[in-house]
Design an enzyme around this catalytic site. Structure first.
Site, mmCIF file in Angstrom:
data_model
loop_
_atom_site.group_PDB
_atom_site.id
_atom_site.type_symbol
_atom_site.label_atom_id
_atom_site.label_comp_id
_atom_site.label_asym_id
_atom_site.label_seq_id
_atom_site.Cartn_x
_atom_site.Cartn_y
_atom_site.Cartn_z
ATOM 1 N N GLY A 1 0.790 -1.232 0.000
ATOM 2 C CA GLY A 1 0.000 0.000 0.000
ATOM 3 C C GLY A 1 0.821 1.280 0.000
ATOM 4 O O GLY A 1 1.830 1.414 -0.701
ATOM 5 N N TYR B 1 -11.385 2.399 15.144
ATOM 6 C CA TYR B 1 -10.462 2.891 14.107
ATOM 7 C C TYR B 1 -10.383 4.423 14.187
ATOM 8 O O TYR B 1 -9.288 4.998 14.182
ATOM 9 C CB TYR B 1 -10.951 2.452 12.724
ATOM 10 C CG TYR B 1 -10.029 2.881 11.593
ATOM 11 C CD1 TYR B 1 -8.724 2.383 11.490
ATOM 12 C CD2 TYR B 1 -10.452 3.784 10.618
ATOM 13 C CE1 TYR B 1 -7.881 2.772 10.454
ATOM 14 C CE2 TYR B 1 -9.613 4.172 9.580
ATOM 15 C CZ TYR B 1 -8.332 3.668 9.503
ATOM 16 O OH TYR B 1 -7.483 4.067 8.480
HETATM 17 N N1 LIG Z 1 -5.967 3.305 2.004
HETATM 18 C C1 LIG Z 1 -6.674 4.318 2.429
HETATM 19 O O1 LIG Z 1 -7.597 4.801 1.762
HETATM 20 C C2 LIG Z 1 -6.347 4.935 3.743
HETATM 21 C C3 LIG Z 1 -7.150 6.008 4.150
HETATM 22 C C4 LIG Z 1 -6.834 6.643 5.342
HETATM 23 C C5 LIG Z 1 -5.755 6.231 6.089
HETATM 24 N N2 LIG Z 1 -5.017 5.172 5.681
HETATM 25 C C6 LIG Z 1 -3.881 4.782 6.520
HETATM 26 O O2 LIG Z 1 -2.757 4.513 5.707
HETATM 27 C C7 LIG Z 1 -1.873 3.632 6.403
HETATM 28 C C8 LIG Z 1 -1.396 2.545 5.452
HETATM 29 O O3 LIG Z 1 -2.484 1.724 5.092
HETATM 30 P P1 LIG Z 1 -2.710 1.160 3.613
HETATM 31 O O4 LIG Z 1 -3.968 1.759 3.120
HETATM 32 O O5 LIG Z 1 -1.481 1.279 2.829
HETATM 33 O O6 LIG Z 1 -3.070 -0.359 3.939
HETATM 34 P P2 LIG Z 1 -2.229 -1.719 3.777
HETATM 35 O O7 LIG Z 1 -1.790 -1.904 2.373
HETATM 36 O O8 LIG Z 1 -3.087 -2.770 4.398
HETATM 37 O O9 LIG Z 1 -0.948 -1.452 4.667
HETATM 38 C C9 LIG Z 1 -0.946 -1.585 6.052
HETATM 39 C C10 LIG Z 1 0.421 -2.049 6.483
HETATM 40 O O10 LIG Z 1 0.457 -2.085 7.914
HETATM 41 C C11 LIG Z 1 1.110 -3.296 8.281
HETATM 42 N N3 LIG Z 1 0.756 -3.716 9.629
HETATM 43 C C12 LIG Z 1 -0.467 -4.006 10.120
HETATM 44 N N4 LIG Z 1 -0.362 -4.413 11.401
HETATM 45 C C13 LIG Z 1 0.957 -4.383 11.719
HETATM 46 C C14 LIG Z 1 1.708 -4.701 12.874
HETATM 47 N N5 LIG Z 1 1.122 -5.174 13.979
HETATM 48 N N6 LIG Z 1 3.046 -4.544 12.848
HETATM 49 C C15 LIG Z 1 3.671 -4.095 11.743
HETATM 50 N N7 LIG Z 1 3.012 -3.788 10.597
HETATM 51 C C16 LIG Z 1 1.677 -3.941 10.594
HETATM 52 C C17 LIG Z 1 0.654 -4.300 7.228
HETATM 53 O O11 LIG Z 1 1.506 -5.419 7.244
HETATM 54 P P3 LIG Z 1 0.999 -6.868 6.722
HETATM 55 O O12 LIG Z 1 1.096 -6.835 5.240
HETATM 56 O O13 LIG Z 1 1.964 -7.791 7.376
HETATM 57 O O14 LIG Z 1 -0.399 -7.048 7.204
HETATM 58 C C18 LIG Z 1 0.776 -3.452 5.977
HETATM 59 O O15 LIG Z 1 2.093 -3.451 5.508
HETATM 60 C C19 LIG Z 1 -2.649 3.129 7.605
HETATM 61 O O16 LIG Z 1 -2.203 3.818 8.763
HETATM 62 C C20 LIG Z 1 -4.091 3.505 7.301
HETATM 63 O O17 LIG Z 1 -4.853 3.736 8.475
HETATM 64 C C21 LIG Z 1 -5.284 4.513 4.517
#
Ligand SMILES: NC(=O)c1ccc[n+]([C@@H]2O[C@H](COP(=O)([O-])OP(=O)(O)OC[C@H]3O[C@@H](n4cnc5c(N)ncnc54)[C@H](OP(=O)(O)O)[C@@H]3O)[C@@H](O)[C@H]2O)c1
Length: 312
Positions: free
Chosen positions: A24, A175
């Site tokens: 991501g 969340y």
């Molecule tokens: N996508 C959106 O639209 C959106 C919107 C608002 C905010 N965000 C924020 O953006 C950030 C990144 O999310 P993303 O959208 O890129 O989602 P993502 O692709 O699911 O990435 C999340 C990452 O966090 C890691 N993670 C989860 N639990 C963990 C732990 N206990 N220890 C270490 N790593 C851990 C995951 O690792 P694994 O692969 O091992 O699970 C993954 O690499 C998050 O903080 C999310 O809240 C995203």
């Protein structure tokens, strides 16, 4: 003018750590930082997924200096071990991106018994940031970027009894609370480093709505219909490389002074700039209460934080 990665300065000589960098937004940000010549540490909970992510970066930027290190943000000894190893191996850290996150899973707890979203999204990053302070302070122009979400606006105020597990659990409420905590922490850190005259900036960011695996991994994990559904939802999202722009802007824009919130100026999508977060996120008393609670939950004594800060 729209800000893109073409506006980024060179990161040569800088060391960056990105949590959740195997997928991501974290992966996109790590890739660009590495392509801009930063040494990048992919801080991931699966070394296998981290190695695959590193290979995908090297395929696009063969000269990139990328390392993979294990951290489980839902397990405080793992956070401590990661920080200790970084302090041993790296002379300094110039950038910490607190990006990893989990969204709306079924009720689960961290190894230390905290609700998973609060424990991972906030407490794990709080502990990591404080433990890395000595290395951050040796880094020229060091920054901590903490990734929040527009979902923080669903939390009208920080609810400490709820966060401490008063028996209720609502996936999205938790969340939202964790993402409000990200902002309260980012702003409070900025106030504290500023009042101590430390050369560190704390900046918050959010990606808008970006196509990633956040849905698969959280709310709908283990469900058989999740992937087609997540693919359908993600059709309405901007690409993950656009979602990474606010993080990269927060990490590198030379005009920032600390304490800003960076997101798509259009709200859910588009190019990044300084935006405003909810009134609740600027509540200084709530931020102080969260700081004290976080010290306690992360098992860091107030004196330890001051000692860590004074090594800078
Ligand atoms: N996508 C959106 O639209 C959106 C919107 C608002 C905010 N965000 C924020 O953006 C950030 C990144 O999310 P993303 O959208 O890129 O989602 P993502 O692709 O699911 O990435 C999340 C990452 O966090 C890691 N993670 C989860 N639990 C963990 C732990 N206990 N220890 C270490 N790593 C851990 C995951 O690792 P694994 O692969 O091992 O699970 C993954 O690499 C998050 O903080 C999310 O809240 C995203």
């Amino acid at each position: 003018m729209d800000w893109t990665i073409d506006n980024m300065p060179s990161m040569r000589g800088m060391t960056a750590i990105v949590t959740g960098a195997n997928s991501g937004i974290g992966w996109e940000a790590a890739k660009v930082l590495a392509a801009r010549h930063a040494r990048v540490i992919l801080a991931v909970r699966s070394v296998e997924r981290g190695a695959a992510a590193k290979n995908r970066i090297l395929a696009e930027a063969p000269q990139a200096d990328v390392a993979v290190m294990r951290i489980d943000l839902a397990d405080l000894p793992s956070v401590q071990a990661f920080a200790d190893e970084v302090m041993e191996r790296e002379r300094k850290v110039n950038l910490l991106v607190n990006n990893a996150g989990v969204m709306a899973p079924s009720y689960q707890r961290t190894k230390q018994g905290l609700e998973l979203q609060f424990g991972t999204n906030h407490i794990g990053h709080f502990a990591l940031t404080l433990r890395l302070l000595p290395a951050l302070c040796k880094g020229r122009g060091a920054r901590v970027v903490t990734v929040s979400s527009m979902a923080h606006t669903m939390a009208k105020a920080l609810d400490i009894p709820y966060l401490c597990g008063d028996g209720r659990y609502r996936r999205f409420a938790s969340y939202a609370q964790s993402k409000l905590a990200n902002l309260l922490f980012a702003y409070e850190l900025q106030r504290r480093v500023q009042s101590r005259g430390l050369a560190l900036q704390s900046i918050a960011a959010h990606p808008g709505f970006a196509a990633t695996s956040l849905l698969d991994n959280g709310m709908f994990a283990k469900s058989t219909w999740v992937r087609p559904f997540a693919r359908w939802v993600n059709r309405f999202a901007q690409p993950s490389e656009m979602g990474a722009l606010p993080t990269l802007y927060a990490a590198t824009h030379p005009d920032l002074v600390g304490g800003e919130y960076i997101g798509p100026v259009g709200g859910m999508r588009g190019y990044p700039g300084i935006v405003r977060s909810s009134d609740a996120s600027y509540d200084v008393d709530a931020a102080k209460r969260l700081w004290d609670l976080s010290l306690e939950l992360a098992n860091i004594r107030p004196d330890d934080w001051i000692a860590l800060a004074d090594t800078m």
